[in-house]
Write a protein that holds these residues in place. Sequence first.
Motif, PDB file in Angstrom:
ATOM      1  N   ALA A 252       0.833  -1.211   0.000  1.00  0.00           N
ATOM      2  CA  ALA A 252       0.000   0.000   0.000  1.00  0.00           C
ATOM      3  C   ALA A 252       0.862   1.253   0.000  1.00  0.00           C
ATOM      4  CB  ALA A 252      -0.928  -0.009   1.212  1.00  0.00           C
ATOM      5  N   ILE A 253       1.934   1.235   0.777  1.00  0.00           N
ATOM      6  CA  ILE A 253       2.825   2.395   0.856  1.00  0.00           C
ATOM      7  C   ILE A 253       3.651   2.542  -0.413  1.00  0.00           C
ATOM      8  CG2 ILE A 253       4.802   3.360   2.109  1.00  0.00           C
ATOM      9  CD1 ILE A 253       3.605   2.155   4.656  1.00  0.00           C
ATOM     10  N   VAL A 254       4.172   1.437  -0.930  1.00  0.00           N
ATOM     11  CA  VAL A 254       4.977   1.500  -2.153  1.00  0.00           C
ATOM     12  C   VAL A 254       4.136   1.985  -3.336  1.00  0.00           C
ATOM     13  CG1 VAL A 254       6.278   0.134  -3.831  1.00  0.00           C
ATOM     14  CG2 VAL A 254       6.622  -0.244  -1.393  1.00  0.00           C
ATOM     15  N   ILE A 255       2.915   1.459  -3.466  1.00  0.00           N
ATOM     16  CA  ILE A 255       2.033   1.898  -4.552  1.00  0.00           C
ATOM     17  C   ILE A 255       1.740   3.388  -4.437  1.00  0.00           C
ATOM     18  CG2 ILE A 255      -0.312   1.706  -5.483  1.00  0.00           C
ATOM     19  CD1 ILE A 255      -0.174  -1.307  -4.764  1.00  0.00           C
ATOM     20  N   SER A 256       1.498   3.872  -3.221  1.00  0.00           N
ATOM     21  CA  SER A 256       1.237   5.298  -3.004  1.00  0.00           C
ATOM     22  C   SER A 256       2.433   6.140  -3.442  1.00  0.00           C
ATOM     23  CB  SER A 256       0.930   5.557  -1.526  1.00  0.00           C
ATOM     24  OG  SER A 256      -0.214   4.848  -1.107  1.00  0.00           O
ATOM     25  N   ALA A 257       3.632   5.682  -3.094  1.00  0.00           N
ATOM     26  CA  ALA A 257       4.847   6.424  -3.441  1.00  0.00           C
ATOM     27  C   ALA A 257       5.053   6.472  -4.950  1.00  0.00           C
ATOM     28  CB  ALA A 257       6.052   5.773  -2.766  1.00  0.00           C
ATOM     29  N   ILE A 258       4.850   5.341  -5.619  1.00  0.00           N
ATOM     30  CA  ILE A 258       5.021   5.297  -7.074  1.00  0.00           C
ATOM     31  C   ILE A 258       3.998   6.205  -7.757  1.00  0.00           C
ATOM     32  CG2 ILE A 258       4.949   3.822  -9.116  1.00  0.00           C
ATOM     33  CD1 ILE A 258       5.744   1.476  -7.246  1.00  0.00           C
ATOM     34  N   ALA A 259       2.749   6.159  -7.262  1.00  0.00           N
ATOM     35  CA  ALA A 259       1.694   6.987  -7.849  1.00  0.00           C
ATOM     36  C   ALA A 259       2.021   8.466  -7.711  1.00  0.00           C
ATOM     37  CB  ALA A 259       0.354   6.667  -7.190  1.00  0.00           C
ATOM     38  N   ALA A 260       2.577   8.855  -6.565  1.00  0.00           N
ATOM     39  CA  ALA A 260       2.956  10.254  -6.363  1.00  0.00           C
ATOM     40  C   ALA A 260       4.073  10.657  -7.319  1.00  0.00           C
ATOM     41  CB  ALA A 260       3.388  10.473  -4.916  1.00  0.00           C
TER      42      ALA A 260
ATOM     43  N   ALA B  59       2.570  11.104 -10.692  1.00  0.00           N
ATOM     44  CA  ALA B  59       1.734  12.305 -10.737  1.00  0.00           C
ATOM     45  C   ALA B  59       2.572  13.581 -10.737  1.00  0.00           C
ATOM     46  CB  ALA B  59       0.767  12.312  -9.558  1.00  0.00           C
ATOM     47  N   GLY B  60       3.781  13.494 -10.177  1.00  0.00           N
ATOM     48  CA  GLY B  60       4.644  14.655 -10.105  1.00  0.00           C
ATOM     49  C   GLY B  60       4.202  15.658  -9.058  1.00  0.00           C
ATOM     50  N   THR B  61       3.379  15.208  -8.123  1.00  0.00           N
ATOM     51  CA  THR B  61       2.859  16.103  -7.103  1.00  0.00           C
ATOM     52  C   THR B  61       2.411  15.295  -5.894  1.00  0.00           C
ATOM     53  OG1 THR B  61       1.118  17.730  -6.578  1.00  0.00           O
ATOM     54  CG2 THR B  61       0.553  15.997  -8.142  1.00  0.00           C
ATOM     55  N   THR B  62       2.334  15.963  -4.755  1.00  0.00           N
ATOM     56  CA  THR B  62       1.818  15.307  -3.552  1.00  0.00           C
ATOM     57  C   THR B  62       0.327  15.586  -3.354  1.00  0.00           C
ATOM     58  OG1 THR B  62       2.441  17.213  -2.188  1.00  0.00           O
ATOM     59  CG2 THR B  62       4.049  15.408  -2.373  1.00  0.00           C
ATOM     60  N   THR B  63      -0.308  16.269  -4.281  1.00  0.00           N
ATOM     61  CA  THR B  63      -1.742  16.546  -4.172  1.00  0.00           C
ATOM     62  C   THR B  63      -2.508  15.224  -4.201  1.00  0.00           C
ATOM     63  OG1 THR B  63      -1.469  18.657  -5.325  1.00  0.00           O
ATOM     64  CG2 THR B  63      -3.704  17.746  -5.201  1.00  0.00           C
ATOM     65  N   PRO B  64      -3.224  14.886  -3.123  1.00  0.00           N
ATOM     66  CA  PRO B  64      -3.857  13.561  -3.046  1.00  0.00           C
ATOM     67  C   PRO B  64      -4.779  13.224  -4.207  1.00  0.00           C
ATOM     68  CG  PRO B  64      -3.846  14.608  -0.901  1.00  0.00           C
ATOM     69  CD  PRO B  64      -3.383  15.643  -1.863  1.00  0.00           C
ATOM     70  N   SER B  65      -5.583  14.183  -4.642  1.00  0.00           N
ATOM     71  CA  SER B  65      -6.520  13.891  -5.735  1.00  0.00           C
ATOM     72  C   SER B  65      -5.793  13.529  -7.023  1.00  0.00           C
ATOM     73  CB  SER B  65      -7.444  15.083  -5.974  1.00  0.00           C
ATOM     74  OG  SER B  65      -6.693  16.245  -6.306  1.00  0.00           O
ATOM     75  N   GLU B  66      -4.592  14.079  -7.232  1.00  0.00           N
ATOM     76  CA  GLU B  66      -3.802  13.742  -8.414  1.00  0.00           C
ATOM     77  C   GLU B  66      -3.125  12.387  -8.240  1.00  0.00           C
ATOM     78  OE1 GLU B  66      -3.672  15.449 -11.361  1.00  0.00           O
ATOM     79  OE2 GLU B  66      -5.339  16.476 -10.380  1.00  0.00           O
TER      80      GLU B  66
ATOM     81  N   PRO C 241       7.924  17.278   0.695  1.00  0.00           N
ATOM     82  CA  PRO C 241       7.942  15.803   0.724  1.00  0.00           C
ATOM     83  C   PRO C 241       6.552  15.192   0.812  1.00  0.00           C
ATOM     84  CG  PRO C 241       8.369  16.641   2.912  1.00  0.00           C
ATOM     85  CD  PRO C 241       8.292  17.852   2.018  1.00  0.00           C
ATOM     86  N   LEU C 242       6.460  13.968   0.313  1.00  0.00           N
ATOM     87  CA  LEU C 242       5.242  13.194   0.459  1.00  0.00           C
ATOM     88  C   LEU C 242       5.118  12.772   1.914  1.00  0.00           C
ATOM     89  CD1 LEU C 242       2.841  11.609  -0.818  1.00  0.00           C
ATOM     90  CD2 LEU C 242       4.435   9.686  -1.128  1.00  0.00           C
ATOM     91  N   LYS C 243       3.959  13.059   2.517  1.00  0.00           N
ATOM     92  CA  LYS C 243       3.712  12.686   3.912  1.00  0.00           C
ATOM     93  C   LYS C 243       2.681  11.576   3.966  1.00  0.00           C
ATOM     94  CE  LYS C 243       4.759  17.209   5.978  1.00  0.00           C
ATOM     95  NZ  LYS C 243       4.245  18.301   6.859  1.00  0.00           N
ATOM     96  N   ILE C 244       3.066  10.470   4.578  1.00  0.00           N
ATOM     97  CA  ILE C 244       2.181   9.318   4.729  1.00  0.00           C
ATOM     98  C   ILE C 244       1.926   9.094   6.211  1.00  0.00           C
ATOM     99  CG2 ILE C 244       1.895   6.854   4.307  1.00  0.00           C
ATOM    100  CD1 ILE C 244       3.655   7.102   1.887  1.00  0.00           C
ATOM    101  N   GLY C 245       0.664   9.019   6.593  1.00  0.00           N
ATOM    102  CA  GLY C 245       0.303   8.870   8.002  1.00  0.00           C
ATOM    103  C   GLY C 245      -0.224   7.487   8.326  1.00  0.00           C
ATOM    104  N   GLY C 246       0.083   6.998   9.500  1.00  0.00           N
ATOM    105  CA  GLY C 246      -0.406   5.695   9.933  1.00  0.00           C
ATOM    106  C   GLY C 246      -1.740   5.806  10.647  1.00  0.00           C
ATOM    107  N   LEU C 247      -2.639   4.897  10.334  1.00  0.00           N
ATOM    108  CA  LEU C 247      -3.911   4.765  11.046  1.00  0.00           C
ATOM    109  C   LEU C 247      -4.127   3.276  11.290  1.00  0.00           C
ATOM    110  CD1 LEU C 247      -6.371   6.416  12.102  1.00  0.00           C
ATOM    111  CD2 LEU C 247      -7.513   5.887   9.938  1.00  0.00           C
ATOM    112  N   LEU C 248      -3.143   2.684  11.963  1.00  0.00           N
ATOM    113  CA  LEU C 248      -3.127   1.239  12.198  1.00  0.00           C
ATOM    114  C   LEU C 248      -3.431   0.941  13.665  1.00  0.00           C
ATOM    115  CD1 LEU C 248       0.024   0.439  10.025  1.00  0.00           C
ATOM    116  CD2 LEU C 248      -2.382   0.072   9.428  1.00  0.00           C
TER     117      LEU C 248
END
Length: 445
Positions: free
Chosen positions: A100-108, A111-118, A219-226
């Motif tokens: 889940a984290i790796v896919i998020s990083a690759i997608a960002a 996208a060339g941006t940290t904007t979540p909708s992009e 930077p891309l910020k990823i938060g934990g909700l575990l």
Amino acid sequence: MYGLRGTSIAACTALLLAIAGCSSSSGESDSTTAGPVRLYGSDGNMINSFGEEFKDQAGLLAGMKGTTPLTPLSDDFKERLLSVDPDLGDYLYSGETYDAIVISAIAAELAGTTTPSEIAKYVNGVTTSGTRCDTPRACLQLARAGRDLEYRGISLKRGGFTDAGEPSTASYATLHFDTSDKLDDGKTEFVGAGDESATTTKASPTPRGEGAETETGAPLKIGGLLPKTGDLALAFPPMGAGAALAIREINAAGGVLGEPVEWVDGDDGTNPDKAKQTVASHIDAGVHVIIGAGASGISAAVLPEIVAAGVILFSPCNTAAVLSEADDKGLYFRTAPSDILQGKALADVIMRDGPQQVAIVARKDAYGEGLQGNVRTELEKAGISADNLKLLTYDPPADAATKLDFSQGAKQIKEFAPDAVLVIGFGESANVIKALDAAGVELRH
């Protein structure tokens, strides 16, 4: 805790093992009980740490079996996880968290941006129709070059994501507890499920590519909700290790958009109120992607606030089928498969033993009631009449200090005289099994 359509679960019957022999539990048998009862579980309690809840009644779980979404993990991945947490005793959802984290990083990066909708526009496409890669380093290199890619990491091995942002295929394991209340790895079997044709065919936007002159917001910020605390806390260690390993390996590969990814820790508490507090904190901190929640019901509770804030929620372990159709504005994803599939797998495990009367006990939330309903449907399709099925639910304790009292439910089950009992829950479900034993329900070991 998972929506997929189509399945090869029928193949599971060839892999399931019957448990021979039986012995009584410490409870007193009664003439109202037809005979020893086979005990079954689901992913929320089919983990080694669940057995630690029975230190005062050693061997009570012996013979319990069930299913969980699980991909065979390589020794290399396990060793990398252990380098993060040397005391790790389980690996459940570690691969899904990592992915889940790796896919998020690759997608960002694409996208060339940290904007979540992009970022969200690229997530499904990361898993489909491009140059195949299986490590953060290789995939991020392709993304920086503006290349389409197909990520195949730890849990995602066959089909990519569906239009709903979840795996089109999955792997399940049948697990067995031994006399030491630990899972017997020698009996673990794996079966594939799902349909690769359900993988999305929608094209992602054109990748930004390295050198494009745009403001990235890095930077891309990823938060934990575990679930660091609460009823699902016993399942946190492998997820925590998977998250830490992913962040470490992404940053070792150069990070995202030229900067190291930042991890913002957070706890869902297996409690909607605690989870909402964490979500609010993440939003205030400018988090772009939230990894979690642990329980499907918790994700359902916090999703409206996350969507309103325009942030991505990406869960490694939600399996409730209803989440496939959540009103998420394209911002909710998961690497865990739908319980539509696990319902088929669990029913197959149970029917393999030839039961005549089955009781299904579930925690009262999206995960428990959803999986309970799916199993019931599959058992009825297999020939067990509604009169020979008994469904019970319980309200999860409000906090960890409150002990679940299932004594009345246990009495109802004893009067029903089943030959199989399925318990769907998290750590608190240990008290369901203890209550069955105290009521004199003889468990087959």
